[in-house]
Design an enzyme around this catalytic site. Structure first.
Site, PDB file in Angstrom:
ATOM      1  N   PHE A   1       0.813  -1.150  -0.106  1.00  0.00           N
ATOM      2  CA  PHE A   1      -0.162   0.039   0.025  1.00  0.00           C
ATOM      3  C   PHE A   1       1.012   1.449   0.067  1.00  0.00           C
ATOM      4  O   PHE A   1       1.670   1.535   0.725  1.00  0.00           O
ATOM      5  CB  PHE A   1      -0.787  -0.034   1.244  1.00  0.00           C
TER       6      PHE A   1
ATOM      7  N   TYR B   1       0.851   5.444   0.118  1.00  0.00           N
ATOM      8  CA  TYR B   1       0.098   6.483   0.390  1.00  0.00           C
ATOM      9  C   TYR B   1       0.955   7.762   0.670  1.00  0.00           C
ATOM     10  O   TYR B   1       0.532   8.737   0.645  1.00  0.00           O
ATOM     11  CB  TYR B   1      -0.692   6.116   2.169  1.00  0.00           C
ATOM     12  N   GLY B   2       2.265   7.635   0.712  1.00  0.00           N
ATOM     13  CA  GLY B   2       3.400   8.707   0.588  1.00  0.00           C
ATOM     14  C   GLY B   2       4.258   8.762  -0.420  1.00  0.00           C
ATOM     15  O   GLY B   2       4.051   8.703  -1.731  1.00  0.00           O
ATOM     16  N   SER B   3       5.466   8.794   0.132  1.00  0.00           N
ATOM     17  CA  SER B   3       6.409   8.580  -0.759  1.00  0.00           C
ATOM     18  C   SER B   3       6.615   7.557  -1.827  1.00  0.00           C
ATOM     19  O   SER B   3       7.245   7.586  -2.900  1.00  0.00           O
ATOM     20  CB  SER B   3       8.037   8.814  -0.048  1.00  0.00           C
TER      21      SER B   3
ATOM     22  N   GLU C   1      12.068   1.190   4.826  1.00  0.00           N
ATOM     23  CA  GLU C   1      10.934   1.540   5.594  1.00  0.00           C
ATOM     24  C   GLU C   1      11.188   1.336   7.174  1.00  0.00           C
ATOM     25  O   GLU C   1      10.658   2.034   7.964  1.00  0.00           O
ATOM     26  CB  GLU C   1       9.751   1.087   5.332  1.00  0.00           C
TER      27      GLU C   1
END
Length: 182
Positions: free
Chosen positions: A10, A12-14, A87
């Site tokens: 998923f 949602y940002g970078s 991450e």
């Protein structure tokens, strides 16, 4: 953990504008029970330990939704190794298996990086103006914090996602930076 033979992640940002993995397929997707928020101190990529920036995280929040993209990795093993190196640089994110609803097709089990709300890098209560002040000045190993914000908003707009908080932050950060140069 999602099936490593068919790994979906998923974004949602970078990950929207810089996935860092080979992507075989994408689907617009919505995750319930979480919101996209600048609630994690960045001490590596967009700030430093002495002057932290902020990065986005999925923050658990009852009734919230976060729309982004489900990405199917072309090479699941390589993708998982790359994503973990990127991450999980600290334990501020937790790797979780979640289910997203897709605009096209049935729900998909995806890997998501969710903020560890017990971690020292979690910052839950910053106002949008406080976030903007930090984002406008912070700089880390991957560049200025404001570039992370503007690239993410551009990535969201490319898939027709308008996030009012993110749009406000872009305008406010630009204003703060303009005031600093006059």
């Amino acid at each position: 953990m999602p099936d490593q033979d068919d790994l979906w992640v998923f974004a949602y940002g970078s990950l929207l504008w810089n996935p860092g993995i080979d992507v075989a397929e994408t689907r617009r997707a919505t995750l319930t029970g979480f919101r996209r928020r600048f609630c994690m101190w960045s001490i590596h990529h967009r700030g430093s330990e002495s002057d932290p920036g902020l990065v986005l995280a999925l923050e658990p929040h009852p009734g919230a939704t976060c729309t982004g993209v489900a990405m199917r990795a072309a090479d699941p093993v390589a993708a998982l190794a790359e994503l973990r190196a990127r991450e999980l640089i600290s334990s501020a994110y937790e790797e979780q298996s979640v289910t997203v609803a897709c605009d096209a097709g049935k729900p998909i089990e995806v890997l998501a990086y969710v903020i560890n709300t017990n971690h020292v890098q979690y910052v839950p209560d910053l106002s949008l103006d406080a976030q903007a002040a930090i984002i406008a000045r912070a700089h880390g190993g991957r560049g200025p914090n404001h570039e992370y914000l503007t690239n993410t908003v551009a990535g969201l707009r490319q898939i027709d996602i308008e996030d009012p908080d993110m749009s406000y932050l872009v305008a406010r950060v630009q204003q703060i930076m303009a005031e600093g140069t006059s």
